[in-house]
Design a protein around this motif. Structure first.
Motif, mmCIF file in Angstrom:
data_model
loop_
_atom_site.group_PDB
_atom_site.id
_atom_site.type_symbol
_atom_site.label_atom_id
_atom_site.label_comp_id
_atom_site.label_asym_id
_atom_site.label_seq_id
_atom_site.Cartn_x
_atom_site.Cartn_y
_atom_site.Cartn_z
ATOM 1 N N LEU A 1 0.837 -1.200 0.000
ATOM 2 C CA LEU A 1 0.000 0.000 0.000
ATOM 3 C C LEU A 1 0.870 1.247 0.000
ATOM 4 N N LEU A 2 0.687 2.085 -1.001
ATOM 5 C CA LEU A 2 1.277 3.419 -1.010
ATOM 6 C C LEU A 2 0.284 4.352 -0.346
ATOM 7 N N LEU A 3 0.709 5.060 0.688
ATOM 8 C CA LEU A 3 -0.178 5.921 1.464
ATOM 9 C C LEU A 3 0.326 7.357 1.396
ATOM 10 N N ILE A 4 -0.487 8.253 0.840
ATOM 11 C CA ILE A 4 -0.125 9.662 0.689
ATOM 12 C C ILE A 4 -1.035 10.487 1.598
ATOM 13 N N ASN A 5 -0.452 11.214 2.526
ATOM 14 C CA ASN A 5 -1.233 12.047 3.437
ATOM 15 C C ASN A 5 -1.503 13.404 2.791
ATOM 16 N N LEU A 6 -2.743 13.638 2.408
ATOM 17 C CA LEU A 6 -3.104 14.912 1.789
ATOM 18 C C LEU A 6 -3.397 15.987 2.826
ATOM 19 N N ASP A 7 -3.914 15.567 3.981
ATOM 20 C CA ASP A 7 -4.279 16.558 4.992
ATOM 21 C C ASP A 7 -4.455 15.853 6.334
ATOM 22 N N GLY A 8 -3.925 16.429 7.409
ATOM 23 C CA GLY A 8 -4.076 15.843 8.733
ATOM 24 C C GLY A 8 -2.776 15.252 9.245
ATOM 25 N N TYR A 9 -2.911 14.291 10.159
ATOM 26 C CA TYR A 9 -1.750 13.728 10.851
ATOM 27 C C TYR A 9 -2.075 12.299 11.263
ATOM 28 N N VAL A 10 -1.141 11.373 11.058
ATOM 29 C CA VAL A 10 -1.349 9.973 11.422
ATOM 30 C C VAL A 10 -0.036 9.379 11.917
ATOM 31 N N GLU A 11 -0.110 8.527 12.919
ATOM 32 C CA GLU A 11 1.051 7.802 13.433
ATOM 33 C C GLU A 11 0.954 6.353 12.959
ATOM 34 N N LEU A 12 2.049 5.805 12.429
ATOM 35 C CA LEU A 12 2.078 4.440 11.923
ATOM 36 C C LEU A 12 3.226 3.666 12.546
ATOM 37 N N ARG A 13 3.055 2.341 12.547
ATOM 38 C CA ARG A 13 4.118 1.452 13.006
ATOM 39 C C ARG A 13 4.068 0.182 12.165
ATOM 40 N N GLN A 14 5.203 -0.200 11.598
ATOM 41 C CA GLN A 14 5.332 -1.487 10.920
ATOM 42 C C GLN A 14 6.694 -2.065 11.236
ATOM 43 N N GLY A 15 6.699 -3.247 11.819
ATOM 44 C CA GLY A 15 7.954 -3.851 12.225
ATOM 45 C C GLY A 15 8.661 -2.974 13.245
ATOM 46 N N GLN A 16 9.922 -2.688 13.010
ATOM 47 C CA GLN A 16 10.704 -1.859 13.920
ATOM 48 C C GLN A 16 10.572 -0.374 13.608
ATOM 49 N N ARG A 17 9.816 -0.030 12.597
ATOM 50 C CA ARG A 17 9.713 1.367 12.182
ATOM 51 C C ARG A 17 8.411 1.985 12.703
ATOM 52 N N ALA A 18 8.569 3.036 13.481
ATOM 53 C CA ALA A 18 7.445 3.820 13.965
ATOM 54 C C ALA A 18 7.665 5.256 13.530
ATOM 55 N N PHE A 19 6.671 5.861 12.891
ATOM 56 C CA PHE A 19 6.851 7.205 12.358
ATOM 57 C C PHE A 19 5.492 7.865 12.196
ATOM 58 N N SER A 20 5.507 9.135 11.916
ATOM 59 C CA SER A 20 4.276 9.895 11.706
ATOM 60 C C SER A 20 4.276 10.480 10.303
ATOM 61 N N LEU A 21 3.072 10.695 9.788
ATOM 62 C CA LEU A 21 2.906 11.345 8.495
ATOM 63 C C LEU A 21 2.175 12.662 8.699
#
Length: 346
Positions: free
Chosen positions: A89-109
Motif C-alpha cells: 500500500l502506497l499511502l499519501i497524506n493529503l491533509d491531517g496527521y497519522v502515526e504508523l508502526r510497521q515492524g521496527q519502524r514507527a513514524f508519523s505522516l
C-alpha cells in the motif's frame, strides 16, 4: 491478477453518514476489506466516528481516497488463499496527521508525507483527529522488481521534503481524478499502471539509498516526544530545550531524531499548531470564538504572526478559511481537493 469484488473490477464508494453510530465500526471494517485492507478498528467511546472512501480500479491496482476521523486500527492476520498475490500500500497524506508502526519502524505522516506499507506484515496506525489520504493498493512484486533484491520497503517514509515528492504527489492525485472520471481502455490502463509503479520505484530508491538503519529505541523515543508535544501545544514556551530536558537528551540529539524523520522540531511544532487552529476554524460549534483566542489556545503568541503563517500554508487568511465552512450542513468537514505541493516555510 486484477482486484476482484465479486465480479469485474469496478469503482466503489462507502460512507458512514447514513450508518447508525453503533454499526459504524463494523461497517468501516467491511469497507476497508473491499479494497483489500483487513483491519481491526478501535473507536473512542467519547467521540463520534465518520469516514468515507472512494476507490477506482486501474489494471491490477486500486486507487483510493479516504477521509476518516479519530480512531486506531491494526492489521488483521492474513487470510490470503494459496496462490493469491502479495500486495502493498502506497499511502499519501493529503491533509491531517497519522502515526504508523510497521515492524521496527514507527513514524508519523504530516501533510504531503508518503509511506509504503507491506500488507503481508503486521502494522497499525493511530489518527488522533482527522485525515484525508490517497492510497494505491498494488501487487508487491511489481514494486520489488524495480528495487534492489535486498530492499525492504515495509514501513518506509518518504518525507514531504524529498525532491521527488511534488512529482509523486501530483501524479497520483491526477491518477485518482482520471480513474474516477474516465473508463480507460485496458491497454491504456496497463501502461499507466506501469508508469505509476516506475515513478514509485524511483521515489522509494531515492529514500532507501540514503536512509540509516532503523533503530527501535529512536523510533519509540520520537513517538513519545511527539505525543508530549501534542499534549502541550497550548504552551507558548514549548521549545526544543524544554522537550530535550524532559527526556534527558541533548538538543542536538533531539534535532537528529526529527531530521531522520524528514522534518525539524520547529516545523513539526508549527504545523501541529496550525492544524489545531484549522480544525477549530472548520468547527461550526466554535464559530463564536475569536480568531485571536483560537491562535493563543494553540500556543501562538501573536495573532498577526499566526495569520501570516496560516495564509502561507493554506493560501487563505484564517477569516476567509472560516467563512468557507459557515452554513455548511453535516457533522464532518467536506473532503477538500488535494492541496498543491509547496516548498516548506523557512
Amino acid at each position: 491478477m486484477p482486484l476482484r469484488h465479486n465480479g469485474p473490477p469496478r469503482s466503489i464508494t462507502f460512507s458512514t453518514d447514513d450508518v447508525p453510530p453503533p454499526r459504524r465500526r463494523a461497517y468501516w471494517q467491511a469497507s476497508l476489506a473491499e479494497v483489500h485492507l483487513a483491519m481491526a478498528i478501535e473507536l473512542s467511546p467519547e467521540r463520534s466516528f465518520h469516514a468515507a472512501l472512494e476507490a477506482h480500479p486501474l489494471h491490477d491496482m486500486m486507487v483510493i481516497k479516504a477521509s476518516m476521523t479519530a480512531h486506531r486500527a491494526r492489521k488483521l492476520p492474513s487470510t490470503a488463499l494459496m496462490g493469491e498475490e502479495e500486495r502493498c500500500l502506497l499511502l499519501i497524506n493529503l491533509d491531517g496527521y497519522v502515526e504508523l508502526r510497521q515492524g521496527q519502524r514507527a513514524f508519523s505522516l504530516s501533510r504531503h508525507d508518503i509511506a509504503m506499507i507491506d500488507l503481508q506484515e503486521p502494522f497499525d496506525y493511530h489518527i488522533p483527529e482527522q485525515i484525508l489520504v490517497l492510497a494505491l493498493n498494488l501487487p508487491r512484486q511489481s514494486v520489488a522488481e524495480r528495487l534492489p533484491q535486498s530492499a525492504d520497503f515495509a514501513g518506509i517514509k518518504l518525507p514531504a521534503s524529498q525532491p521527488m515528492q511534488p512529482i509523486t504527489l501530483s501524479f497520483f492525485n491526477n491518477l485518482f481524478s482520471t480513474t474516477g472520471t474516465a473508463a480507460l481502455h485496458p491497454p491504456t490502463s496497463l501502461r499507466i499502471a506501469g508508469h505509476a509503479v516506475d515513478l514509485l520505484g524511483i521515489a522509494l530508491a531515492d529514500v532507501i539509498d540514503s536512509r540509516p538503519n532503523p533503530s527501535p529505541y529512536r523510533a519509540n523515543l520520537l513517538r513519545r516526544i511527539k505525543d508530549f508535544i501534542e499534549e502541550n501545544l497550548h504552551e507558548p514556551l514549548l521549545r526544543v530545550e524544554t522537550v530535550a530536558a524532559k527526556y534527558r537528551i541533548s538538543t542536538r540529539y533531539l534535532a537528529m531524531l526529527f531530521r531522520a524523520d524528514g522534518t525539524t522540531f520547529s516545523d513539526f511544532l508549527r504545523q501541529r499548531r496550525l492544524d489545531r487552529c484549522r480544525r477549530q476554524l472548520e468547527d461550526r460549534g466554535a464559530a463564536r470564538r475569536q480568531i485571536g483566542e483560537i491562535a493563543l489556545g494553540a500556543g501562538f503568541t501573536s495573532q498577526a504572526h499566526f495569520s501570516r503563517l496560516f495564509r502561507a500554508t493554506y493560501q487563505k487568511t484564517p477569516r476567509q478559511y472560516r467563512s468557507a465552512f459557515e452554513g455548511k450542513p453535516g457533522p464532518t468537514r467536506p473532503t477538500p481537493a488535494a492541496p498543491k505541493p509547496k516548498a516548506e516555510m523557512a
